[in-house]
Write an enzyme that holds these catalytic residues in place. Structure first.
Site, PDB file in Angstrom:
ATOM      1  N   LYS A  51       0.683  -0.823  -0.241  1.00 33.18           N
ATOM      2  CA  LYS A  51       0.177  -0.382  -0.012  1.00 33.18           C
ATOM      3  C   LYS A  51       0.948   1.404  -0.225  1.00 33.18           C
ATOM      4  CE  LYS A  51      -3.919  -2.162   2.708  1.00 33.18           C
ATOM      5  NZ  LYS A  51      -5.160  -1.876   3.689  1.00 33.18           N
ATOM      6  N   ASN A 165      -9.104  -3.826   3.864  1.00 33.94           N
ATOM      7  CA  ASN A 165     -11.030  -4.505   4.316  1.00 33.94           C
ATOM      8  C   ASN A 165     -12.285  -4.868   3.714  1.00 33.94           C
ATOM      9  OD1 ASN A 165     -11.812  -4.360   7.152  1.00 33.94           O
ATOM     10  ND2 ASN A 165     -13.416  -3.141   7.174  1.00 33.94           N
ATOM     11  N   ARG A 250     -11.539  -2.423  11.817  1.00 40.38           N
ATOM     12  CA  ARG A 250     -12.563  -2.330  10.665  1.00 40.38           C
ATOM     13  C   ARG A 250     -13.940  -2.550  10.496  1.00 40.38           C
ATOM     14  NH1 ARG A 250      -8.320  -1.606   7.420  1.00 40.38           N
ATOM     15  NH2 ARG A 250      -6.305  -0.492   8.380  1.00 40.38           N
TER      16      ARG A 250
END
Length: 289
Positions: A51, A165, A250
């Site tokens: 990421k 997620n 999350r």
């Protein structure tokens, strides 16, 4: 939500706009780098790592950024109005003669010596979309803590880099287990398939403008964001609950009928209104059914 595939796309757009060109504008709007000026240096490449984004600049420097939840890089042509957000959200501007890259709401922005790139990304596990992808190492990393819930292990970038997620929930659905199942209790056949499944999903979506995991017209995702709506496979209402290690919770989605394993004690109050539409007439079969 930026995950490995969207970060890969961002890197490609930045690379196409900046690589091989000399910077004519350099404006870092964070106190630590307010006096840094990269004008006159050529951009060598823009490389994604999980990421993270690494923009390599002539002279052995790297601009390291991470989008987290809300960050974005936008590319503009000369004279084009910037439209990524209000001016106070801009963290950096890198411009060439024909393109300007503007970083909005970047929670992580550093300038490193390129020789020190590992300080930023050395902790990451194998990159699902990178040349270092190693499915065996990824599974070994995931299995190192067999009591850890699978959903948490998938989000840990030290195990494998790129799952966020959305993919966490979708991978668990396709494996037919809940995100709260301990990694060590994942059936052997599904554990063996997990790394290939994760890579297949991200690789299939890295060139798509809209992330899709289902292959069904009108339905992009199996469970993520579908709280209270019917499961696309069995029609049972999808559930949502928060999952995390205490430092970061999350929203996590699953089908209580299609996915075996433990469930949380408390469901989330968040959720979508039921759509009232039935599931597709011919849902795709589960690889584990």
């Amino acid at each position: 939500m930026p995950e490995g595939d969207t970060v890969w796309q961002a890197a490609r757009r930045l690379h196409d706009a900046l690589a091989g060109k000399v910077l004519t504008r350099s404006d870092f709007r964070v106190p630590r780098y307010a006096l840094v000026d990269l004008t006159g240096r050529a951009v060598l490449d823009v490389t994604p790592r999980g990421k993270h984004l690494l923009t390599h600049v002539e002279g052995g420097l790297t601009v390291h950024s991470h989008l987290r939840m809300d960050g974005a890089w936008k590319i503009f042509a000369p004279g084009q109005r910037w439209s990524g957000g209000p001016a106070h959200q801009i963290r950096v501007v890198l411009g060439t003669a024909d393109r300007t890259a503007v970083g909005y709401r970047l929670p992580v922005l550093d300038i490193l010596r390129t020789a020190d790139d590992q300080r930023a990304v050395g902790h990451l596990g194998p990159d699902l979309l990178g040349p270092d992808w190693d499915p065996d190492l990824a599974m070994a990393n995931l299995s190192a803590d067999p009591a850890r819930p699978l959903g948490e292990a998938l989000l840990d970038q030290r195990n494998l880099a790129g799952v966020g997620n959305v993919y966490k929930s979708e991978i668990c659905f396709l494996l037919g287990v809940t995100p709260w199942l301990p990694v060590g209790e994942l059936p052997t056949d599904r554990a063996g398939y997990l790394p290939a499944l994760a890579q297949k999903l991200l690789e299939a979506n890295r060139d798509r403008p809209v992330r899709r995991t289902t292959g069904l017209r009108g339905h992009d995702l199996f469970v993520y964001g579908r709280a209270s709506r019917p499961c696309l496979r069995c029609g049972t209402p999808v559930r949502v609950a928060d999952q995390g290690d205490g430092s970061s919770e999350r929203p996590t989605y699953w089908c209580p009928a299609c996915q075996s394993g433990p469930a949380p004690r408390r469901l989330s109050r968040r959720g979508d209104r039921p759509s009232g539409r039935p599931p597709p007439a011919a849902p795709p079969p589960s690889p584990w059914s």
